[in-house]
Design an enzyme around this catalytic site. Sequence first.
Site, PDB file in Angstrom:
ATOM      1  N   CYS A 264      -5.113   1.373  -1.695  1.00 54.09           N
ATOM      2  CA  CYS A 264      -5.749   2.656  -1.599  1.00 54.09           C
ATOM      3  C   CYS A 264      -4.837   3.806  -2.247  1.00 54.09           C
ATOM      4  CB  CYS A 264      -6.416   3.272  -0.304  1.00 54.09           C
ATOM      5  SG  CYS A 264      -4.840   2.897   1.130  1.00 54.09           S
ATOM      6  N   HIS A 840      -4.067   5.629   5.196  1.00 48.64           N
ATOM      7  CA  HIS A 840      -5.138   5.457   4.145  1.00 48.64           C
ATOM      8  C   HIS A 840      -5.106   6.625   3.233  1.00 48.64           C
ATOM      9  CE1 HIS A 840      -8.661   3.726   2.516  1.00 48.64           C
ATOM     10  NE2 HIS A 840      -9.624   4.874   2.649  1.00 48.64           N
TER      11      HIS A 840
END
Length: 915
Positions: A264, A840
Amino acid sequence: MAAVAANVAAAAEDRESQRENVPGLESQRRQIENGESGRERPLRAGESWFLVEQHWYKQWEVYVQGGDQDSGTFPGCINNADLFEDQVNWRLKKGLVEGEDYVLLPAAAWHYLVDWYGLEHGQPPIERKVVELPSVQKVEVYPVELLLVRHSDMDTPHIAQFSHTDSVDLVLRTAREQFLVSPQEETRLWIKNAEGSFERLCNTRVTLLDAALKTGQVVIMETRNKDGTWPSAQPQAVNTALEEDEEFQGQPGICGLTNLGNTCFMNSALQCLSNVPQLTEYFLKNHYLEELNFCNPLGMKGEIAEAYADLVKQAWSGHHRSIVPHVFKTKVGHFASQFLGYQQHDSQELLSFLLDGLHEDLNRVKKKEYVELCDAAGRPDQEVAQEAWQNHKRRNDSVIVDTFHGLFKSTLVCPDCGNVSVTFDPFCYLSVPLPVSHKRVMEVFFVSMDPRRKPEQHRLVVPKKGKISDLCVALAKHTGMSPERMMVADVFSHRFYKIYQLEESLSSILDRDDIFIYEVSGRSAIGENSREDVVLPIYLRERTPARDYNNSYYGLMLFGHPLLVSVPRDRLSWDALYHILLYRLSRYVTRPSSDDEDDGDEKADMEDKDSMPKPGHVAGGSSQDSGPEQAGPSSGVAGGSRAPVDNSPGPSHWPQRARRKHLFTLQTVNSNGTSDRSTFNEDTHGVSFSSQPYIAIDWEPEMKKRYYDEVEAEGYVKHDCVGYVLKKAPVRLQECIELFTTVETLEKENPWYCPTCKQHQLATKKLDLWMLPETLIIHLKRFSYTKFSREKLDTLVEFPIRDLDFSEFVIKPQNESAPELYKYDLIAVSNHYGGLRDGHYTTFACNKDSGQWHYFDDNSVSPVTENQIESKAAYVLFYQRQDVARRLQPQPGLAEPPASPACGPPPNSEFMDVN
């Protein structure tokens, strides 16, 4: 007959007419054989030479040497028929030898002969180039014959001839012409090697000789698909899916990226960069093809630029909902080993690598010259800055420099002699600090000497650069306990990882450490012989139930929370120590009942009367505490998890002859609780300690199960301070930029060499903004790393969507008539949710065509409104200068359609922070 005679007469007349314009035979010989235009002319690379059939040339030599223009030796028109295999394709016969089958003439000599004698009707001239081979130049009689095919039709080749000195680009252009490819379509070439494998012809600017192309080799031309992919890059199994995807038509640029496993961070950086308008247009319009630098030793042979171009073309084709960046990930790992594998990384670090890699792969400077960096030496800033930028551009000139590079002014001042050094340095992004609190929040567990009180969890505010004593003072405000009666320890895996001294720095304690503060006697200390009491570290151990071949116990396991217990230093009997520890454990160790006591072994009782009693009675019983009961601290020290220790009984292990009512035995151990130590002196009066002892309380499994309450032992209460939630005040982005330009003193690890003092100095340093780029990247330094601590700052930074004004920060004399040169609009944000160990990354980005903001969460994309963009997760900001935005695409006001639910953590979610 009359007609034949007429033709002969006409030919003779033409011949006579030609002779009028033809030089004499001796003059012909000199012009063809000698001089700058003749056969003796040296070969020069790139020049054209022509083949003439040997028999005709010998006939011409006889003719001119005879000196009679009317001689019967007249050679007639040049005729090279014997050199050709056929008179359709006019291909040369194989194996022709110079001097036997043909002679070579330079272009001027050839044209002379054609003018004087003519060329047989229908025959093409046999023109060949002079090529420069390693250490030799020669006429390339046999050119390279390549078999050109399309990727979609490998069975229909087209034969084309090229010189070794022709560029691969000519091969590509020839193939495009042959296969009628439109100018809008993008193509590339592959070659098929002898072993049947395929290899890309990446650099089309090199010659066929440099590319090692040989006659008979198959060259495949591949045309990019409408969705931005290449046919060769897709396995056959997904061809059907590709056809279906090509039918999809969405907004270009609104395309997700599949998470390949902790990628990510890469996806976030790519989405931000993809939404920089001028950079994306550069790739979409194929300008990069003209600037790929395959020979830059600092670059990546053009591979990173090509891989990124493929991603951009796919994302902006409008034919994909999401794409898989596997090839790009592989390329990144190949050239930057830190990104190999599938570990989580920092999006800003990936962005830094990518910008540098793209720059070097697209650097227009093919050979970097040496440039000496010069100090200002009292010269005007304008002059020094212009010189610095010109020097930078002499070595670095690419679309990345055009788009992202700006210029700092760096001022260093020597603290001793006052020498001032001014330099101007380029930058690609700004890494700005966040205002940092000088306070730190630490969670600790307080353990009272009162066995009835459960451990208390406290949340303490202490100076970030404070000492252990500051932690005790802060706890004293909550407990009323004197700091002098506290000892601080780091507990890990049921043992003391470290017992701290009061003067040690708090920076050595990490946020993840489990810190226990113990109440001790006011006259207690570790290792101080002048005190009357000594503090004993106490461990709990249990004999493992496993048995060896002798059916005897072996092995010990640490469990529970260790204790620090104050005891008299001198003349302490083991029996008295047993009772002290039994009292400290009384909250979760129950007293044996009278039945248990009477059920003893009388013989053991009699034996014990003749010796000093080792264990003794339990003093007191369990007690009740008020307050909520909690599970044990999440420190890896809970009663459920145990640390194994060794089972070597030393001389200090007590004999197992105690009465049945004795619950445990005592043993001296090392600081890990894993082996015995003789650290005491024992006589008839008791025990005194000669060095710091650690004591282990060893339990038999049955006794522990019967009398030790694990649930009660793990219980603790939360002090009211744990419930306090303080919210950090937000800061403005301008404050971060002000901090960036604030004067600072260099650290000891990074001194500056003063040319006047001739030694390294801790100079003061100030950075100022001199020139800003078209697209400004601002990296918020949320992650802080020191020798002892790591933390993420979750401070909310307020940043404007439009009209970020840098006029107050740029010190270069400004153009007041063009304020847009200093104002920026936000175009993308890389977000980071979570902490240091995990997290994230996502992206907010404004589409260059629609002006609509979207939230990119790996392969999911959803529209958002502008008021959702600002959050504590913002990590890297991308700003576009307003004059550039107007130049690229004038836009009316940006629309704000209703937002769809964002993917992952809500973009506008707020997290409560403790100050």
